[in-house]
Structure formats: structure tokens, C-alpha cells
Motif scaffolding. Structure first.
Motif, PDB file in Angstrom:
ATOM      1  N   VAL A  25      -7.667  -4.051  16.816  1.00  0.00           N
ATOM      2  CA  VAL A  25      -7.635  -4.851  15.673  1.00  0.00           C
ATOM      3  C   VAL A  25      -6.724  -4.362  14.648  1.00  0.00           C
ATOM      4  O   VAL A  25      -6.120  -4.785  13.595  1.00  0.00           O
ATOM      5  N   GLU A  26      -7.066  -2.982  14.376  1.00  0.00           N
ATOM      6  CA  GLU A  26      -6.408  -2.177  13.119  1.00  0.00           C
ATOM      7  C   GLU A  26      -4.846  -2.187  13.370  1.00  0.00           C
ATOM      8  O   GLU A  26      -4.418  -2.265  12.128  1.00  0.00           O
TER       9      GLU A  26
ATOM     10  N   GLY B 258     -11.197   0.776   0.656  1.00  0.00           N
ATOM     11  CA  GLY B 258      -9.735   1.046   0.135  1.00  0.00           C
ATOM     12  C   GLY B 258      -8.606   0.239   0.588  1.00  0.00           C
ATOM     13  O   GLY B 258      -7.892  -0.251  -0.328  1.00  0.00           O
ATOM     14  N   ARG B 259      -8.528  -0.107   1.768  1.00  0.00           N
ATOM     15  CA  ARG B 259      -7.371  -0.841   2.409  1.00  0.00           C
ATOM     16  C   ARG B 259      -7.827  -2.377   1.814  1.00  0.00           C
ATOM     17  O   ARG B 259      -6.774  -3.014   1.386  1.00  0.00           O
TER      18      ARG B 259
ATOM     19  N   ALA C 187     -11.925   6.310  15.928  1.00  0.00           N
ATOM     20  CA  ALA C 187     -11.542   7.558  15.137  1.00  0.00           C
ATOM     21  C   ALA C 187      -9.962   7.170  14.909  1.00  0.00           C
ATOM     22  O   ALA C 187      -9.587   7.163  13.757  1.00  0.00           O
ATOM     23  N   LEU C 188      -9.283   6.638  15.855  1.00  0.00           N
ATOM     24  CA  LEU C 188      -8.040   6.328  15.433  1.00  0.00           C
ATOM     25  C   LEU C 188      -7.915   5.089  14.805  1.00  0.00           C
ATOM     26  O   LEU C 188      -6.813   4.856  14.098  1.00  0.00           O
ATOM     27  N   GLY C 189      -8.744   4.329  14.923  1.00  0.00           N
ATOM     28  CA  GLY C 189      -8.649   2.962  14.195  1.00  0.00           C
ATOM     29  C   GLY C 189      -9.018   3.253  12.672  1.00  0.00           C
ATOM     30  O   GLY C 189      -8.169   2.606  11.582  1.00  0.00           O
TER      31      GLY C 189
ATOM     32  N   VAL D  12      -0.478  -6.902   7.194  1.00  0.00           N
ATOM     33  CA  VAL D  12      -0.613  -6.235   6.185  1.00  0.00           C
ATOM     34  C   VAL D  12       0.657  -5.838   5.757  1.00  0.00           C
ATOM     35  O   VAL D  12       1.314  -5.977   4.477  1.00  0.00           O
ATOM     36  N   LEU D  13       1.354  -4.818   6.280  1.00  0.00           N
ATOM     37  CA  LEU D  13       2.792  -4.379   5.868  1.00  0.00           C
ATOM     38  C   LEU D  13       3.818  -5.274   5.903  1.00  0.00           C
ATOM     39  O   LEU D  13       4.517  -5.244   5.073  1.00  0.00           O
ATOM     40  N   SER D  14       3.786  -6.190   6.772  1.00  0.00           N
ATOM     41  CA  SER D  14       4.763  -7.034   6.997  1.00  0.00           C
ATOM     42  C   SER D  14       4.564  -8.153   5.604  1.00  0.00           C
ATOM     43  O   SER D  14       5.737  -8.312   5.142  1.00  0.00           O
TER      44      SER D  14
END
Length: 427
Positions: free
Chosen positions: A299-300, A243-244, A332-334, A307-309
Motif C-alpha cells: 500500500v505504501e 508528516g506525509r 518497517a519497510l513501509g 502522491v509523487l506523480s
């Protein structure tokens, strides 16, 4: 040579014959073996009733040459034993779920048993059979009938009532035909003890067979659930991985097209980045197929900032690393960071985004991950995806929760929360 060949063929043929003879047992499941053993045990009861009680009446009779009464009783015992064996077979089919409960066969068995016992008692009363033969025949018919009837019942208290009911009925029948009350009590005690013994044996066998089949079905269901869980894992991981990456590839490709149209050399750098992301996607997909992939939180977070920048957003990442986190919590949080980044890129027209990883403000010691961006659309564009559902499944593994939805000022907030007890690193 010829002799050796014939010897080999004979050996192969013999092995095949032995395999066919033993395969009917070896190829059965554990539940099938238990059922086969139980079923043939009840079939053996048919022969036991005929040989022990039916022929016993002829041997113990008062006359050297059996009369019509003895022969008739032998035929009666044969019919009764076959009927009881048929009822036991149908009851076993009902226990394993192949047939309905054999109600009419059970009723027929009770009727034949009652009529047979009354006939034996009448012959005993009129002196056509010896007083030592009648108790044996009555006890044999009632105890085997009790065992087969017990397997047609569901509740244990009903099962325990079969033998006493036969005992009371037999005692009353003895008195009704004109035999002494003391003899009726003796009949009742004999029928009760033998009926209880066989009721317990048959009831336990039926219960054991049912439990074995339930365990077999549970194992089969467990295997099916394992396959379904693996499919869900694969679909969820594939969605989260691709997806990303596809969103970033689309973004950088569009940027490269715009730069190329303006003749800017930065277009080459963007396409090199697209190539790198494509190769990384190939590697991640292979990891998903193998089932080994885990998302790294640090890393995420850095990847989300970059990516957003690159998409022109003002991305702020606040990371309070006060303690080392267990690997399953980081993974899980990644995945939450990855899915949230994908949603920011796909949906709305965000200009700013905040990603904050910190302890909960309520003092509970829980860890929270907040992803909040502006430019959220008033109504979702397109059908809902499976990303948030997949995140909730991942967080549930570590007892975490996820909430997501629009807030005031046209912003969208995603909040993941991990309880304190799951934050301790296991040695």
C-alpha cells in the motif's frame, strides 16, 4: 433499628481498627517487608546478647549474691549489645543506599569489644569471675561484633577475615594477660567458630537485602523505561503518520487553489481528495493512540507512486516480489517508504524519483529498499528532523540498517537493508 445501626457502626469501627493494625505490613513493598524482617532480627540480637550472655554471667557466677564485677560486666554487655545493634541498623541503611558507610560507629564497636574482652580476661586472671563465665562473655561480644562488622564491608574476602582476626586477637590477649597457652587456643577456636557462623548469617542477610532492593529498583526502572518507550513510539508514529499526510494535504490544497483561480472543475476533485486524506489521518491517529497500527508495504509503495506523480514528478517503482515477507519487515519497510516520500515532497525540488525493492547485489541474500531522487539541496533547509532517527529505530527491531545522504549529480539516496535471516516467514 437503633441496635442494628449501633451494631453496624461497631463492625465498621472494628474493621477500621484491624485495617490500621495490619496496614503497616500489607502496605509495604516486598523489599520493605524483607528490610523490616531483617532489621527486627538484628534488634532481637540485642536482647539475645543481654539475656543469654549478660544475665548468664550473673547466674553462673560463683557467688550467690552478684558482686560489683558481675554487675559491671552486665552493664558492659548491655552497652556493647546496644552499640552492636546501632551499628547493624546503620549498616542496613548503608546497604540500601540511605546513609554513608558507618565507619566511625564500626571503629567504636571494635574498640569497645576489644576493651571489654581484655577487661573480662583480666577479671578471669585475678579470679573475680568464674572460669566458666569468661569464655561465654568473650565469645558473645566477639561473635555479635563480627556479625555487625561484616555488614560494613563490601568485598567477600574482607568479610571472611573478620572472625579469624577476632580469634587471633583473642588468643594473643589471653596469653598476654598471663593465662595458659592452651586456654588461649581454646578461646581462639570458640571465637573463630561462633564468629564465622554469625558472620555468614549476617553477611548473607545483608547481601539478600541489597539484592532485593536492587531488584525493586530494577522493576521501577523497567516501568519508567516502558513509559518512555511508549512515549517515543507515540511520537515516532505520530510524526510518520502526520508528516506525509500533511505534506500531501498542503500540496493538493495548493493545487486546488491554482485550479480554482483558473476556474477549472478539477479543483473540486482535489479538495475531495484532501477531505479523504484528512479522514484517513484521523483514523491513523486513533490507531497510533491504540498502538495497533502497522504500515503495509504494498500500500505504501502504491501510495508513494500516486502522491509523487500527483506532485508532477516522474516516479518509478520497481518491486521484485520474489518471496513473502514477514509482517514486521513489511511494516518497517513501509514506514521507510512513507518517510522517504515525505522528505522528497518537503525538501528540494525533485523532478524524478526511483523506488526500488530488490535483493542486494552482493549476493548476501539481504533485501534492500532504495529511494533516490534528484533536486537535492546542497545544504539542508531548516533544522534536522527526527524522521531518519525514527526509521533507524524501526529497522533495528528487524536487525536492519539505514544509510542516507547526497550522492553525485545533486541526487539524494536513502538505502534500507534487511539481513537474510530476518526475511523468513515464521509459521
Amino acid at each position: 433499628m437503633g441496635t442494628a445501626a449501633l451494631g453496624n457502626e461497631s463492625e465498621v469501627g472494628g474493621t477500621g481498627t484491624v485495617s490500621k493494625l495490619t496496614g503497616w505490613w500489607k502496605n509495604r513493598s516486598s523489599a520493605g517487608k524483607v528490610e523490616l524482617y531483617t532489621r527486627w532480627s538484628f534488634h532481637l540480637f540485642v536482647a539475645v546478647e543481654i539475656l543469654t550472655f549478660g544475665l548468664g554471667g550473673l547466674v553462673l557466677g560463683p557467688r550467690e549474691v552478684p558482686g560489683s564485677a558481675e554487675v559491671g560486666l552486665l552493664v558492659l554487655m548491655c552497652v556493647h549489645s546496644v552499640l552492636v545493634g546501632f551499628l547493624s541498623s546503620r549498616a542496613l541503611d548503608w546497604l540500601v543506599g540511605r546513609r554513608d558507610r558507618p565507619v566511625w560507629v564500626a571503629v567504636a564497636t571494635m574498640i569497645v569489644t576489644a576493651l571489654g574482652c581484655v577487661a573480662v580476661l583480666l577479671l578471669r586472671r585475678t579470679g573475680h569471675i568464674d572460669e566458666a563465665v569468661a569464655p561465654m562473655l568473650v565469645t558473645g561480644m566477639t561473635c555479635f561484633a563480627s556479625g555487625s562488622l561484616v555488614m560494613c564491608l563490601e568485598k567477600v574476602r574482607h568479610m571472611w577475615g573478620v572472625a579469624p582476626a577476632h580469634a587471633v586477637g583473642t588468643g594473643l590477649a589471653v596469653v598476654a594477660v598471663g593465662l595458659p597457652v592452651v586456654e588461649g587456643v581454646g578461646y581462639a577456636i570458640g571465637v573463630l567458630l561462633s564468629g564465622l557462623f554469625l558472620s555468614f548469617a549476617c553477611g548473607f542477610s545483608g547481601w539478600l537485602l541489597r539484592i532485593v532492593y536492587e531488584l525493586d529498583r530494577a522493576r521501577e526502572l523497567q516501568a519508567q523505561l516502558a513509559v518512555a518507550e511508549e512515549r517515543l513510539r507515540f511520537g515516532r508514529d505520530l510524526h510518520d503518520v502526520m508528516g506525509r499526510n500533511l505534506a500531501v494535504v498542503a500540496l493538493k490544497s495548493e493545487l486546488a487553489v491554482q485550479l480554482a483561480r483558473r476556474g477549472r472543475p478539477e479543483a473540486v476533485e482535489q479538495m475531495i481528495e484532501v477531505q479523504r486524506i484528512a479522514r484517513e489521518s484521523q483514523r491513523e491517529v486513533r490507531d497510533v493512540v491504540r498502538g495497533y497500527r502497522e504500515a503495509d508495504l504494498a500500500v505504501e509503495l502504491e501510495g508513494a507512486r500516486g502522491v509523487l506523480s500527483a506532485a508532477g514528478m516522474d516516479c518509478r517503482v520497481e518491486f521484485e516480489a520474489r518471496r513473502a515477507l514477514p509482517s514486521e519487515v513489511q511494516s518497517a519497510l513501509g514506514w521507510v517508504v512513507r518517510e522517504a516520500t515525505t522528505n522528497v515532497l518537503r525538501h528540494g525540488d525533485a523532478q524524478s524519483c526511483l523506488i526500488r525493492l530488490a535483493e542486494a547485489a552482493d549476493g548476501s541474500g539481504a533485501l534492500t529498499l532504495l529511494v533516490e531522487n534528484d533536486g537535492a539541496p546542497e545544504t539542508p533547509a531548516g533544522p534536522p528532523g527526527s524522521g531518519l532517527a525514527g526509521l533507524r529505530e524501526r529497522l533495528a527491531v528487524v536487525d536492519g540498517t539505514l544509510s542516507a545522504g547526497p550522492t553525485e549529480g545533486g541526487r539524494f539516496r536513502l538505502l534500507a537493508r534487511i539481513p537474510e535471516q530476518r526475511l523468513e516467514v515464521r509459521a
